[in-house]
Design an enzyme around this catalytic site. Structure first.
Site, mmCIF file in Angstrom:
data_model
loop_
_atom_site.group_PDB
_atom_site.id
_atom_site.type_symbol
_atom_site.label_atom_id
_atom_site.label_comp_id
_atom_site.label_asym_id
_atom_site.label_seq_id
_atom_site.Cartn_x
_atom_site.Cartn_y
_atom_site.Cartn_z
ATOM 1 N N SER A 158 0.723 -1.212 0.069
ATOM 2 C CA SER A 158 0.098 0.131 0.080
ATOM 3 C C SER A 158 0.920 1.291 0.089
ATOM 4 O O SER A 158 2.195 1.202 0.401
ATOM 5 C CB SER A 158 -0.843 0.016 1.137
ATOM 6 O OG SER A 158 -1.489 1.088 1.245
ATOM 7 N N TYR A 172 -2.624 -0.582 10.278
ATOM 8 C CA TYR A 172 -2.217 -0.829 8.897
ATOM 9 C C TYR A 172 -1.204 -0.309 8.272
ATOM 10 O O TYR A 172 -0.334 -1.135 7.613
ATOM 11 C CB TYR A 172 -3.461 -0.112 8.083
ATOM 12 C CG TYR A 172 -3.532 -0.567 6.547
ATOM 13 C CD1 TYR A 172 -4.252 -1.818 5.971
ATOM 14 C CD2 TYR A 172 -3.289 0.360 5.522
ATOM 15 C CE1 TYR A 172 -4.477 -1.986 4.769
ATOM 16 C CE2 TYR A 172 -3.444 0.151 4.150
ATOM 17 C CZ TYR A 172 -4.041 -0.944 3.836
ATOM 18 O OH TYR A 172 -3.925 -1.212 2.588
#
Length: 265
Positions: A158, A172
């Protein structure tokens, strides 16, 4: 069996390496980036193995893959279970002789993701899938790739794996940073075995993961984001590169990058 890609490519330098008959395993294949990657690779003539937790979603992807020219194999899997990961990889190796391209796209996030709201269970849930699950897959894949002296692992990380972002939340951010570091450690140790790993780091993508956002995302905002098919094309680009090429990390974002202009989490 897959049908060879018959597209007439007029590029003066060709379309990259021929993927016809090569084996691709995709995790998180039921939706989003994983689904798009499966369809793109099937269209290039690869044999496709689909993994994910929800059989109904995998069946939907399988229909799209068939339309692209391949009869896929479905291996339902929760990647947070290392024993089951090893079993799936062993079955693929027994049936196909190995895996040429692995797209590790399974990932989650949670709604209560800020430090104020995050709890231990939420942290553990994200790390268990986004980092530990990716590790279990890589750990299972490497022995079979070493035997072939070849293999490409695409770790779908990501933007949050490169730039710490309030949007993703601490769990995350940490998991995706760990995934990026893990991916590069594969290149450091396994290049001598012909194995390559790419940390693919997209910014906002219009996938079902957006449903876990604390602040709802409008249809207009989704339309301006990267779309799953954009990432499918990116995965295909990486897979087609000659084996002498290692793209260690690829960061890709929407032109209208909300992370630059500021947005609520």
């Amino acid at each position: 069996m897959s049908k060879a890609n018959t597209q007439d490519n007029k590029h003066p330098f060709g379309a990259g390496r021929d993927l016809g008959g090569k084996i691709a395993w995709i995790t998180g294949a039921g939706t989003g980036i994983g689904q798009a990657a499966a369809v793109a690779l099937a269209g290039a003539g690869m044999e496709i193995i689909l993994s994910g937790r929800r059989k109904a979603n995998l069946d939907e992807t399988a229909t799209l893959v068939r339309a692209a020219g391949c009869e896929p194999v479905i291996e339902t899997l929760d990647i947070s279970d290392p024993t089951e990961v090893n079993k799936v990889v062993a079955r693929i190796e027994e049936r196909f002789g190995g895996i040429d391209v692995a797209v590790l796209s399974a990932g989650i996030n949670i709604k209560n993701r800020t430090w104020e709201k995050l709890d231990v269970e939420g942290w553990d849930a994200v790390v268990k899938i986004d980092l530990n699950g990716a590790f279990y897959c890589c750990h299972a894949l490497l022995p079979t790739m070493r035997k072939k002296k070849s293999g490409l692992i695409i770790n779908v990380a990501s933007w949050a794996g490169v730039h710490v972002s309030r949007m993703g939340g601490p769990a995350y951010n940490a998991a995706k940073h760990g995934m990026v570091a893990m991916s590069e450690s594969i290149n450091m140790e396994e290049a001598v075995n012909g194995i390559r790993s790419c940390a693919l780091c997209p910014g906002e993508v219009a996938t079902p993961l957006l449903e876990k956002r604390p602040v709802p995302v409008s249809d207009e905002q989704k339309a301006a984001m990267l779309q799953p098919e954009d990432l499918g094309e990116t995965v295909l680009f990486l897979a087609r590169l000659d084996e002498r090429v290692c793209v260690n990390q690829l960061v890709i974002s929407p032109t209208a990058n909300r992370i630059y202009v500021g947005t609520k989490t």
